[in-house]
Enzyme design. Structure first.
Site, PDB file in Angstrom:
ATOM      1  N   GLU A   1       0.608  -1.101   0.121  1.00  0.00           N
ATOM      2  CA  GLU A   1      -0.038  -0.030  -0.070  1.00  0.00           C
ATOM      3  C   GLU A   1       0.947   1.253   0.130  1.00  0.00           C
ATOM      4  O   GLU A   1       0.382   2.189   0.081  1.00  0.00           O
ATOM      5  CB  GLU A   1      -0.840  -0.256   1.096  1.00  0.00           C
ATOM      6  CG  GLU A   1      -1.785  -1.189   1.149  1.00  0.00           C
ATOM      7  CD  GLU A   1      -3.245  -1.405   0.190  1.00  0.00           C
ATOM      8  OE1 GLU A   1      -2.825  -0.347  -0.732  1.00  0.00           O
ATOM      9  OE2 GLU A   1      -3.945  -1.879   0.419  1.00  0.00           O
TER      10      GLU A   1
ATOM     11  N   HIS B   1      -2.703   2.563   8.143  1.00  0.00           N
ATOM     12  CA  HIS B   1      -3.733   1.802   7.542  1.00  0.00           C
ATOM     13  C   HIS B   1      -4.054   0.368   8.175  1.00  0.00           C
ATOM     14  O   HIS B   1      -2.999  -0.244   8.552  1.00  0.00           O
ATOM     15  CB  HIS B   1      -3.215   1.315   6.222  1.00  0.00           C
ATOM     16  CG  HIS B   1      -4.208   0.385   5.594  1.00  0.00           C
ATOM     17  ND1 HIS B   1      -5.494   0.380   5.232  1.00  0.00           N
ATOM     18  CD2 HIS B   1      -3.901  -0.750   4.970  1.00  0.00           C
ATOM     19  CE1 HIS B   1      -6.030  -0.510   4.848  1.00  0.00           C
ATOM     20  NE2 HIS B   1      -4.957  -1.474   4.370  1.00  0.00           N
TER      21      HIS B   1
ATOM     22  N   HIS C   1      -7.037  -3.135   9.331  1.00  0.00           N
ATOM     23  CA  HIS C   1      -8.330  -3.669   8.963  1.00  0.00           C
ATOM     24  C   HIS C   1      -9.347  -3.907  10.143  1.00  0.00           C
ATOM     25  O   HIS C   1      -9.501  -5.025  10.529  1.00  0.00           O
ATOM     26  CB  HIS C   1      -8.146  -5.087   8.072  1.00  0.00           C
ATOM     27  CG  HIS C   1      -7.389  -5.074   6.968  1.00  0.00           C
ATOM     28  ND1 HIS C   1      -7.146  -5.893   6.106  1.00  0.00           N
ATOM     29  CD2 HIS C   1      -6.824  -3.947   6.238  1.00  0.00           C
ATOM     30  CE1 HIS C   1      -6.419  -5.911   5.086  1.00  0.00           C
ATOM     31  NE2 HIS C   1      -6.264  -4.268   5.153  1.00  0.00           N
TER      32      HIS C   1
ATOM     33  N   TYR D   1     -20.238  13.400  18.932  1.00  0.00           N
ATOM     34  CA  TYR D   1     -19.286  14.427  18.422  1.00  0.00           C
ATOM     35  C   TYR D   1     -17.829  13.970  18.192  1.00  0.00           C
ATOM     36  O   TYR D   1     -17.187  15.002  17.480  1.00  0.00           O
ATOM     37  CB  TYR D   1     -19.675  15.340  19.652  1.00  0.00           C
ATOM     38  CG  TYR D   1     -18.862  14.923  20.909  1.00  0.00           C
ATOM     39  CD1 TYR D   1     -17.262  15.500  21.041  1.00  0.00           C
ATOM     40  CD2 TYR D   1     -19.260  14.668  22.119  1.00  0.00           C
ATOM     41  CE1 TYR D   1     -16.702  15.231  22.066  1.00  0.00           C
ATOM     42  CE2 TYR D   1     -18.556  14.314  23.130  1.00  0.00           C
ATOM     43  CZ  TYR D   1     -17.452  14.698  23.410  1.00  0.00           C
ATOM     44  OH  TYR D   1     -16.510  14.346  24.268  1.00  0.00           O
TER      45      TYR D   1
ATOM     46  N   HIS E   1     -12.546  -3.269   2.493  1.00  0.00           N
ATOM     47  CA  HIS E   1     -11.077  -3.358   2.736  1.00  0.00           C
ATOM     48  C   HIS E   1     -10.649  -2.837   4.379  1.00  0.00           C
ATOM     49  O   HIS E   1     -10.424  -3.531   4.824  1.00  0.00           O
ATOM     50  CB  HIS E   1     -10.220  -2.574   1.783  1.00  0.00           C
ATOM     51  CG  HIS E   1      -8.793  -2.336   1.672  1.00  0.00           C
ATOM     52  ND1 HIS E   1      -8.153  -1.955   0.558  1.00  0.00           N
ATOM     53  CD2 HIS E   1      -7.898  -2.933   2.941  1.00  0.00           C
ATOM     54  CE1 HIS E   1      -6.926  -2.378   1.085  1.00  0.00           C
ATOM     55  NE2 HIS E   1      -6.641  -2.599   2.335  1.00  0.00           N
TER      56      HIS E   1
ATOM     57  N   TYR F   1      -7.559  20.533  22.500  1.00  0.00           N
ATOM     58  CA  TYR F   1      -7.493  19.432  23.400  1.00  0.00           C
ATOM     59  C   TYR F   1      -6.461  18.515  22.875  1.00  0.00           C
ATOM     60  O   TYR F   1      -5.924  18.433  21.860  1.00  0.00           O
ATOM     61  CB  TYR F   1      -8.948  18.680  22.779  1.00  0.00           C
ATOM     62  CG  TYR F   1      -9.170  17.382  23.713  1.00  0.00           C
ATOM     63  CD1 TYR F   1      -9.560  17.432  25.061  1.00  0.00           C
ATOM     64  CD2 TYR F   1      -8.849  16.267  23.012  1.00  0.00           C
ATOM     65  CE1 TYR F   1      -9.673  16.110  25.824  1.00  0.00           C
ATOM     66  CE2 TYR F   1      -9.372  15.045  23.746  1.00  0.00           C
ATOM     67  CZ  TYR F   1      -9.725  15.116  25.158  1.00  0.00           C
ATOM     68  OH  TYR F   1     -10.009  14.154  25.754  1.00  0.00           O
TER      69      TYR F   1
HETATM   70  P1  13P Z   1       1.534  -5.077   3.046  1.00  0.00           P
HETATM   71  O1  13P Z   1       1.639  -6.379   4.229  1.00  0.00           O
HETATM   72  O2  13P Z   1       1.970  -5.268   1.952  1.00  0.00           O
HETATM   73  O3  13P Z   1       1.676  -3.892   3.840  1.00  0.00           O
HETATM   74  O4  13P Z   1      -0.170  -5.302   3.001  1.00  0.00           O
HETATM   75  C1  13P Z   1      -1.278  -5.474   3.892  1.00  0.00           C
HETATM   76  C2  13P Z   1      -2.475  -4.820   3.370  1.00  0.00           C
HETATM   77  O5  13P Z   1      -3.103  -4.150   4.372  1.00  0.00           O
HETATM   78  C3  13P Z   1      -2.725  -4.642   2.051  1.00  0.00           C
HETATM   79  O6  13P Z   1      -4.003  -3.704   2.318  1.00  0.00           O
END
Ligand code: 13P
Length: 218
Positions: free
Chosen positions: A79, A98, A100, A119, A161, A214
């Site tokens: 990514e 990033h 999941h 809020y 995703h 804050y």
């Molecule tokens: P990577 O292991 O390449 O960082 O990928 C994991 C991922 O979240 C793909 O969306």
């Protein structure tokens, strides 16, 4: 600033690994599904692709320059494109997380944004947290959708995703990632009772001004 000679590179890399481990311990990610980057010189330091966090060493973290230069023994996260594009487009961003997370991803599977149910939506800069349309992971198309969803915001969902959360610092991005997952859990808790009543855009704008000082906000 050069890519290899910056004295803090390994220190920042160690902080990235600690954040990756925390991301999994706090339950906002699992396995090697997530990736983290931190602005460093004229580029970013980013986790390598598909390497278990508990095996990751500071020297495994890859440096990528805004000019396309790559410096690292391993390949960067799949990514890397949206990490690099977000840092390029948003000079105020110092870190991108990033993941999941379960609740965020559940909403993202339903292609639902998080509306102003609470809020705390304001901590991401606007009255909602948008859900970017689906595109295959690692693509330029996904990066374009993510950047559009992040317009005026520091977080978005990615359809089918996961989530992207940005911060001025890694600590702020991590704090915000947990807050976004909490909002997603709260929204999921409401949905069986129907779509919840929402706060107005004016109230969220008011809260954005009020929380400017804050903790976590700088
Ligand atoms: P990577 O292991 O390449 O960082 O990928 C994991 C991922 O979240 C793909 O969306």
């Amino acid at each position: 600033m050069s890519n290899t000679s910056h004295p803090d590179r390994l220190t920042v890399a160690a902080e990235i690994i600690a954040a990756c481990l925390e991301m999994n311990n706090s339950g906002i990610n699992q396995g090697t599904s997530g990736n983290i980057s931190v602005r460093h010189g004229d580029g970013i330091l980013i986790t390598p692709t598909s390497l278990a966090y508990d095996r990751m060493q500071p020297q495994d973290i890859v440096w990528m320059g805004f000019d396309g230069t790559v410096d690292g023994a391993l390949a960067p996260s799949s990514e890397w494109r949206f990490h690099l594009d977000i840092m390029r487009a948003k000079p105020e961003v110092g870190a991108v997380v990033h993941a999941h997370p379960h609740a965020c991803t559940t909403l993202a599977i339903m292609e639902k944004p998080i509306p102003p149910i609470h809020y705390m939506v304001a901590v991401c800069g606007g009255h909602d947290i948008r859900c970017a349309p689906y595109a295959t992971y690692g693509t330029e198309e996904l990066s374009k959708y993510a950047l559009a969803a992040l317009e005026g915001r520091s977080a978005c969902l990615l359809a089918h995703h996961g989530s992207i959360v940005a911060g001025t610092t890694l600590d702020q991005a991590m704090w915000r990632a947990v807050e976004v997952e909490t909002l997603a859990k709260q929204y999921l808790g409401c949905l069986p009772m129907g779509e919840p009543p929402l706060l107005s855009e004016a109230e969220i704008a008011h809260v954005i001004r009020k929380i400017a000082g804050y903790g976590h906000q700088d």
